[in-house]
Design an enzyme around this catalytic site. Structure first.
Site, PDB file in Angstrom:
ATOM      1  CG  MET A  30     -17.227   7.628 -13.777  1.00 42.20           C
ATOM      2  SD  MET A  30     -16.546   7.010 -15.315  1.00 42.20           S
ATOM      3  CE  MET A  30     -17.869   7.372 -16.435  1.00 42.20           C
ATOM      4  CG  ASN A  32     -21.337  16.355 -15.550  1.00 39.40           C
ATOM      5  OD1 ASN A  32     -22.152  15.976 -16.367  1.00 39.40           O
ATOM      6  ND2 ASN A  32     -21.123  17.634 -15.336  1.00 39.40           N
ATOM      7  CG  HIS A  34     -27.303  13.289 -13.303  1.00 38.29           C
ATOM      8  ND1 HIS A  34     -28.006  12.280 -12.703  1.00 38.29           N
ATOM      9  CD2 HIS A  34     -26.411  12.694 -14.139  1.00 38.29           C
ATOM     10  CE1 HIS A  34     -27.575  11.119 -13.160  1.00 38.29           C
ATOM     11  NE2 HIS A  34     -26.603  11.332 -14.029  1.00 38.29           N
ATOM     12  CG  HIS A  37     -24.638  11.038 -10.080  1.00 38.68           C
ATOM     13  ND1 HIS A  37     -24.550  11.881 -11.156  1.00 38.68           N
ATOM     14  CD2 HIS A  37     -23.962   9.917 -10.439  1.00 38.68           C
ATOM     15  CE1 HIS A  37     -23.857  11.312 -12.118  1.00 38.68           C
ATOM     16  NE2 HIS A  37     -23.497  10.106 -11.724  1.00 38.68           N
ATOM     17  CG  ASP A  77     -21.802  22.461  -9.872  1.00 39.82           C
ATOM     18  OD1 ASP A  77     -22.175  23.338  -9.077  1.00 39.82           O
ATOM     19  OD2 ASP A  77     -22.570  21.813 -10.605  1.00 39.82           O
ATOM     20  CG  ASP A  78     -19.379  16.920  -9.585  1.00 41.60           C
ATOM     21  OD1 ASP A  78     -20.422  17.362 -10.093  1.00 41.60           O
ATOM     22  OD2 ASP A  78     -18.519  16.301 -10.231  1.00 41.60           O
ATOM     23  CD  GLN A  81     -25.035  19.224  -7.854  1.00 44.60           C
ATOM     24  OE1 GLN A  81     -26.189  18.828  -7.780  1.00 44.60           O
ATOM     25  NE2 GLN A  81     -24.299  19.060  -8.928  1.00 44.60           N
ATOM     26  CE  LYS A 161     -27.806   6.523 -17.501  1.00 46.68           C
ATOM     27  NZ  LYS A 161     -27.027   6.018 -18.637  1.00 46.68           N
ATOM     28  CB  SER A 197     -27.105   9.910 -18.732  1.00 53.81           C
ATOM     29  OG  SER A 197     -25.797   9.762 -19.236  1.00 53.81           O
ATOM     30  CB  SER A 198     -22.623  12.567 -16.874  1.00 57.51           C
ATOM     31  OG  SER A 198     -22.782  12.405 -15.487  1.00 57.51           O
ATOM     32  NE  ARG A 199     -20.633   8.564 -22.162  1.00 54.07           N
ATOM     33  CZ  ARG A 199     -20.217   7.577 -21.354  1.00 54.07           C
ATOM     34  NH1 ARG A 199     -21.082   6.884 -20.647  1.00 54.07           N
ATOM     35  NH2 ARG A 199     -18.930   7.288 -21.251  1.00 54.07           N
TER      36      ARG A 199
HETATM   37  O1  PAF Z   1     -21.476   4.171 -13.220  1.00 54.65           O
HETATM   38  C1  PAF Z   1     -20.447   4.867 -13.175  1.00 54.65           C
HETATM   39  O2  PAF Z   1     -20.499   6.104 -13.052  1.00 54.65           O
HETATM   40  C2  PAF Z   1     -19.090   4.193 -13.289  1.00 54.65           C
HETATM   41  O3  PAF Z   1     -19.134   3.121 -14.174  1.00 54.65           O
HETATM   42  C3  PAF Z   1     -18.520   3.767 -11.926  1.00 54.65           C
HETATM   43  C4  PAF Z   1     -19.395   2.724 -11.255  1.00 54.65           C
HETATM   44  C5  PAF Z   1     -18.396   4.990 -11.022  1.00 54.65           C
HETATM   45  C6  PAF Z   1     -17.138   3.157 -12.122  1.00 54.65           C
HETATM   46  O4  PAF Z   1     -16.261   4.056 -12.714  1.00 54.65           O
END
Ligand code: PAF
Length: 293
Positions: A30, A32, A34, A37, A77-78, A81, A161, A197-199
């Site tokens: 999704m 953002n 880090h 990812h 930015d994504d 990277q 995660k 986490s992005s959050r």
């Molecule tokens: O894990 C995530 O970032 C999301 O749930 C995913 C797998 C990209 C689906 O939107």
């Protein structure tokens, strides 16, 4: 690296890759991005010739009152990277491209609208995260299924995660015969143990330090299990108290078998899963462990 926004163009590029006999690896995100990812992408790249990463904040997996509207969107930015990592294709569709006519400019997060067909994985989707976030896993499974049909990857990599998400995806891929191998990557953590986490971007500096207590609590449960404790409800209650003392509002902390069924005294392969609020931010984390026989 190509940045593609439409399904039509993606299909043309994917067809050319397939015709050239290239193996395709896929990491859905999704955005953002880090370091967590980026490690999924690096793993995927070792397995195939073409690396595709999607960036799409999926409204279907957010419930009413969740953070869809404020979820960080950092496409520039994504892509920078991903380019540095040597990714080949970034697929970044709009909400209307993914769900034509279903969402009004993204403001109706969580409402399926005219989108009738969805991938539902009952049972495993209804517990833990699914109990706290009804409809969440249907939104995840549906978008991942759609993305698989668009990207047609040979393999896809997901982070551990989102442990329950990984199980939901493996389940529908197997049961609906999607020709995709699902790989996972261990949780990537900050120096203090906080799972990336992005959050985490919602946390202030003080909260980022405080948030380390989530992993520490999981570790203390893991230690007690390793030392032979089997009173799972007691361990869970102690963990809830530990989290509360650290300033969290726990949602759940549960000890499960790795398939998320309830453990018995014979269980050896366990996972401890937690979700807890720190201020307005909901964090999740887990630890997998093998007990000695
Ligand atoms: O894990 C995530 O970032 C999301 O749930 C995913 C797998 C990209 C689906 O939107």
């Amino acid at each position: 690296m190509q940045v593609i926004h439409t399904i039509k163009q993606l299909r043309e590029v994917i067809l050319a890759c397939k015709e050239a006999g290239k193996k395709i690896a896929f990491v859905p995100t999704m955005g953002n991005l880090h370091a967590g990812h980026l490690q999924l992408v690096s793993l995927a790249q070792t397995k195939a010739e073409i690396m595709v990463c999607s960036i799409f904040v999926n409204p279907l997996q957010f419930g009413d009152g969740e953070d869809f509207d404020k979820y960080p969107k950092t496409l520039k930015d994504d892509t920078r990277q991903l380019q540095l990592l040597g990714c080949d294709i970034v697929f970044a569709p709009s909400v209307d491209e993914m769900y034509p006519g279903s969402f009004n400019a993204g403001s109706d997060a969580g409402k399926a609208g005219v989108m009738q067909s969805q991938i539902v994985v009952p049972g495993i989707s209804d517990i833990l995260e699914g109990a706290s976030r009804p409809g969440h896993f249907t939104g995840v499974a549906t978008v991942v299924g759609k993305l698989f049909n668009m990207v047609q990857p040979d393999l896809a990599v997901f982070g551990e995660k989102d442990y329950q998400q990984l199980l939901v995806i493996k389940r529908f891929v197997n049961e609906l015969c999607f020709p995709v191998e699902i790989l996972s990557h261990p949780i990537v953590r900050e120096e203090n143990g906080l799972a990336m986490s992005s959050r985490n971007g919602y946390l202030n500096t003080e909260q980022k330090q405080q948030a380390a207590a989530l992993y520490q609590t999981l570790q203390s449960v893991a230690q007690k299990l390793q030392s032979g404790s089997q009173d799972y409800p007691q361990l869970e209650q102690e963990a809830v108290k530990q989290l509360q003392q650290a300033g969290f509002k726990p949602d759940y902390i549960q000890i499960r078998n790795t398939d998320l069924s309830q453990p018995t005294s014979d269980s050896k392969q366990l996972v401890i899963l937690a979700a807890a609020w720190l201020g307005n931010t909901r964090l999740i984390d887990n630890i997998q462990l093998s007990l000695q026989s």
